[in-house]
Design a protein around this motif. Structure first.
Motif, PDB file in Angstrom:
ATOM      1  N   SER A  43     -15.140 -13.024 -12.159  1.00 41.22           N
ATOM      2  CA  SER A  43     -15.851 -12.018 -12.968  1.00 41.22           C
ATOM      3  C   SER A  43     -15.205 -10.645 -12.844  1.00 41.22           C
ATOM      4  O   SER A  43     -15.512  -9.743 -13.628  1.00 41.22           O
ATOM      5  N   SER A  44     -14.312 -10.484 -11.879  1.00 37.69           N
ATOM      6  CA  SER A  44     -13.637  -9.196 -11.710  1.00 37.69           C
ATOM      7  C   SER A  44     -12.463  -9.028 -12.667  1.00 37.69           C
ATOM      8  O   SER A  44     -11.865  -7.955 -12.752  1.00 37.69           O
ATOM      9  N   VAL A  45     -12.110 -10.103 -13.389  1.00 39.43           N
ATOM     10  CA  VAL A  45     -10.992 -10.009 -14.338  1.00 39.43           C
ATOM     11  C   VAL A  45     -11.450  -9.267 -15.589  1.00 39.43           C
ATOM     12  O   VAL A  45     -12.523  -9.551 -16.130  1.00 39.43           O
ATOM     13  N   GLY A  46     -10.613  -8.366 -16.064  1.00 43.10           N
ATOM     14  CA  GLY A  46     -10.875  -7.689 -17.333  1.00 43.10           C
ATOM     15  C   GLY A  46     -11.980  -6.659 -17.249  1.00 43.10           C
ATOM     16  O   GLY A  46     -12.380  -6.214 -16.178  1.00 43.10           O
ATOM     17  N   GLY A  47     -12.472  -6.276 -18.432  1.00 43.34           N
ATOM     18  CA  GLY A  47     -13.513  -5.269 -18.515  1.00 43.34           C
ATOM     19  C   GLY A  47     -12.938  -3.883 -18.681  1.00 43.34           C
ATOM     20  O   GLY A  47     -11.729  -3.678 -18.803  1.00 43.34           O
ATOM     21  N   ALA A  48     -13.837  -2.903 -18.697  1.00 46.83           N
ATOM     22  CA  ALA A  48     -13.435  -1.518 -18.950  1.00 46.83           C
ATOM     23  C   ALA A  48     -12.602  -0.967 -17.796  1.00 46.83           C
ATOM     24  O   ALA A  48     -12.838  -1.259 -16.630  1.00 46.83           O
ATOM     25  N   ASN A  49     -11.606  -0.183 -18.170  1.00 49.08           N
ATOM     26  CA  ASN A  49     -10.799   0.573 -17.216  1.00 49.08           C
ATOM     27  C   ASN A  49     -10.009  -0.319 -16.247  1.00 49.08           C
ATOM     28  O   ASN A  49      -9.683   0.093 -15.139  1.00 49.08           O
ATOM     29  N   LYS A  50      -9.713  -1.534 -16.650  1.00 48.47           N
ATOM     30  CA  LYS A  50      -8.880  -2.403 -15.827  1.00 48.47           C
ATOM     31  C   LYS A  50      -7.749  -2.931 -16.689  1.00 48.47           C
ATOM     32  O   LYS A  50      -7.984  -3.555 -17.720  1.00 48.47           O
ATOM     33  N   TYR A  51      -6.524  -2.692 -16.251  1.00 44.36           N
ATOM     34  CA  TYR A  51      -5.375  -2.986 -17.082  1.00 44.36           C
ATOM     35  C   TYR A  51      -4.362  -3.848 -16.313  1.00 44.36           C
ATOM     36  O   TYR A  51      -4.215  -3.742 -15.105  1.00 44.36           O
ATOM     37  N   TYR A  52      -3.644  -4.687 -17.067  1.00 45.85           N
ATOM     38  CA  TYR A  52      -2.657  -5.590 -16.487  1.00 45.85           C
ATOM     39  C   TYR A  52      -1.321  -5.357 -17.180  1.00 45.85           C
ATOM     40  O   TYR A  52      -1.248  -5.282 -18.414  1.00 45.85           O
ATOM     41  N   PRO A  53      -0.216  -5.266 -16.412  1.00 42.11           N
ATOM     42  CA  PRO A  53       1.099  -5.118 -17.040  1.00 42.11           C
ATOM     43  C   PRO A  53       1.495  -6.386 -17.782  1.00 42.11           C
ATOM     44  O   PRO A  53       1.115  -7.490 -17.408  1.00 42.11           O
ATOM     45  N   VAL A  54       2.276  -6.191 -18.846  1.00 43.35           N
ATOM     46  CA  VAL A  54       2.708  -7.287 -19.712  1.00 43.35           C
ATOM     47  C   VAL A  54       4.206  -7.482 -19.552  1.00 43.35           C
ATOM     48  O   VAL A  54       4.965  -6.515 -19.511  1.00 43.35           O
TER      49      VAL A  54
END
Length: 485
Positions: free
Chosen positions: A87-98
């Protein structure tokens, strides 16, 4: 520079004082009202830029696979769609490099959304204003991108991937202005206006000049497009023209669009007062955008490019009052000065992706120069000017080499402008969007398209930056000349 200039393919002025006179080769364009032989007179001018040149500029610098960047729109076509996500994956203000399959893409960050521990969609906030410096540089349709570091409920890590399509990309932000430089502007009322409309009939320029004797009649004039009479009295939807008979001379004078089926505003007005600049400079982005769409046969293009007509407002034209008379004369494409009309296309090509091996300039007292300025460029050249910047008073540290040998980046809020070295007039003014200085892993830099500058002239580059609350303009004699190729 992110400003590219186009010059007209034809222009001419229409006069009521001689309704058959062609002025296609005259050095002056005129939109004046005046009294002659006890009768009210008026003039309007026409100007057209090549659609092929407009399309070429649009395709090269604004919208193509080479310059488009990842949009911020949600992408839902996820190929590898992992389940059992924490449940900690994604959501507001959380970003992942591509990362990208072609190895060229840099700078993109993904924001993830999930439902019932399953990944559902991806958005690229790194392409918005907050993360403008990244712009998704190097990605192309067909690239398979991977998003790593996703935690599952069992504590292990997994990845998600998707293939980019053309719909996942956006064109560069851009803007277009029509600029005409004043030769004579006099007798302004407290407030005077010029209106700019897209022309609705084709016309020929002709080879005449004002005052030719006998009058040249082989091109457009007040009465004629050069091939047929201007439409009058009965107009197609969203078009109009001169339709009243005044002293037997005023039928004609061009026809123009008053609106577009796209509902975009295509009628521009510039207000002139004693405190305003006297050059014409109006935003015609909507009109140019419609012309591009129409020429390419895509939706949103209901108006073909026949150029612009520039005139005073109908409420003051042909009014027999000296107090209402105003003179607006501008240089034409046939001028022997450095001030021909221009269609300025501005686009946002700013990019800021720096190296950890270099620091940002930390004090406004600095030495700044361009270390790759060749000094002379052909008009077909595109030159990337690279900036060398060092603080005037380096920090005291123990090191084995001079502190003046280390290059620094200019801050993000840094801009350039260009002046004509002889007249000291701005050719390109500082602009917070379109002249912002970029940076890559080598240095700060900006690009100048020499084709938009008058050849056989010398130009001076000025740099502006804000550091620690101080805004400073650097005039370091960075000069160059444009020569005919």
């Amino acid at each position: 520079m992110a400003i590219y200039k186009l010059f007209p393919e034809k222009d001419a002025t229409l006069y009521t004082q001689n309704v058959t006179m062609n002025t296609g080769l005259d050095e002056i364009l005129e939109a004046s009202t005046y009294i002659l032989n006890d009768a009210a007179q008026t003039s309007r001018y026409l100007i057209k830029f090549s659609q092929n040149e407009i399309n070429g500029t649009y395709d090269t610098y604004i919208s193509s696979s080479d310059v488009n960047y990842l949009s911020g729109n949600i992408i839902s076509s996820i190929i590898n769609n992992p389940t059992s996500l924490s449940s900690s994956v994604g959501g507001a203000n959380k970003y992942y490099p591509v990362t990208s399959s072609n190895g060229n893409g840099i700078g993109a960050y993904a924001q993830l959304f999930q439902s019932a521990a399953t990944l559902t969609s991806v958005i690229f906030p790194s392409q918005g204003s907050t993360y403008k410096e990244f712009r998704g540089r190097g990605y192309k349709p067909g690239d398979r991108i991977t998003i790593g570091g996703l935690e599952k409920t069992d504590g292990t890590l997994t990845t998600a991937s998707l293939t980019l399509t053309a719909g996942n990309f956006a064109s560069r932000p851009w803007n277009s202005n029509l600029k005409n430089y004043a030769a004579v502007v006099t007798n302004l009322n407290s407030t005077s206006y010029l209106k700019v409309y897209p022309i609705s009939q084709s016309w020929t320029m002709g080879t005449g000049r004002f005052g030719n004797s006998p009058v040249t009649e082989n091109g457009c004039c007040w009465r004629s497009t050069g091939e047929q009479q201007w439409t009058n009295g009965t107009f197609e939807d969203l078009t109009t023209g001169s339709y009243s008979q005044n002293q037997g001379t005023t039928i004609g004078g061009g026809t123009w669009y008053t609106g577009s089926a796209t509902s975009k505003d295509i009628v521009q007005t510039q207000t002139f007062t004693y405190s305003d600049p006297i050059d014409l400079n109006v935003d015609v982005t909507n009109t140019v955008d419609i012309w591009v769409s129409q020429s390419k046969g895509i939706s949103g293009g209901d108006i073909p490019n026949e150029g612009f007509i520039i005139k005073q407002t109908s409420s003051v034209e042909l009014i027999p009052s000296q107090s209402e008379a105003s003179t607006f004369k501008f240089y034409s494409v046939d001028t022997n000065t450095i001030y021909p009309p221009q269609l300025e296309v501005k686009f946002d090509d700013w990019f800021y992706y720096t190296s950890s091996k270099m620091d940002e300039l930390y004090q406004p007292e600095a030495f700044i120069s361009s270390y790759n300025n060749d000094g002379v460029y052909f008009s077909e050249s595109i030159q990337r000017f690279r900036i060398a910047a060092v603080p005037q008073y380096p920090k005291k540290v123990f090191q084995t080499a001079s502190g003046y040998l280390t290059n620094y980046y200019l801050p993000k809020n840094s801009y350039y402008s260009i002046k004509d070295s002889e007249t000291n007039e701005y050719v390109i003014e500082f602009n917070s969007t379109y002249t912002q200085i970029s940076a890559d892993t080598t240095s700060s830099y900006f690009d100048i398209y020499m084709g938009g500058l008058e050849p056989e002239r010398y130009y001076t580059i000025l740099l502006k930056t804000t550091i620690d609350g101080t805004t400073k303009i650097f005039d370091e004699d960075i000069m160059f000349k444009v020569t005919n190729g």
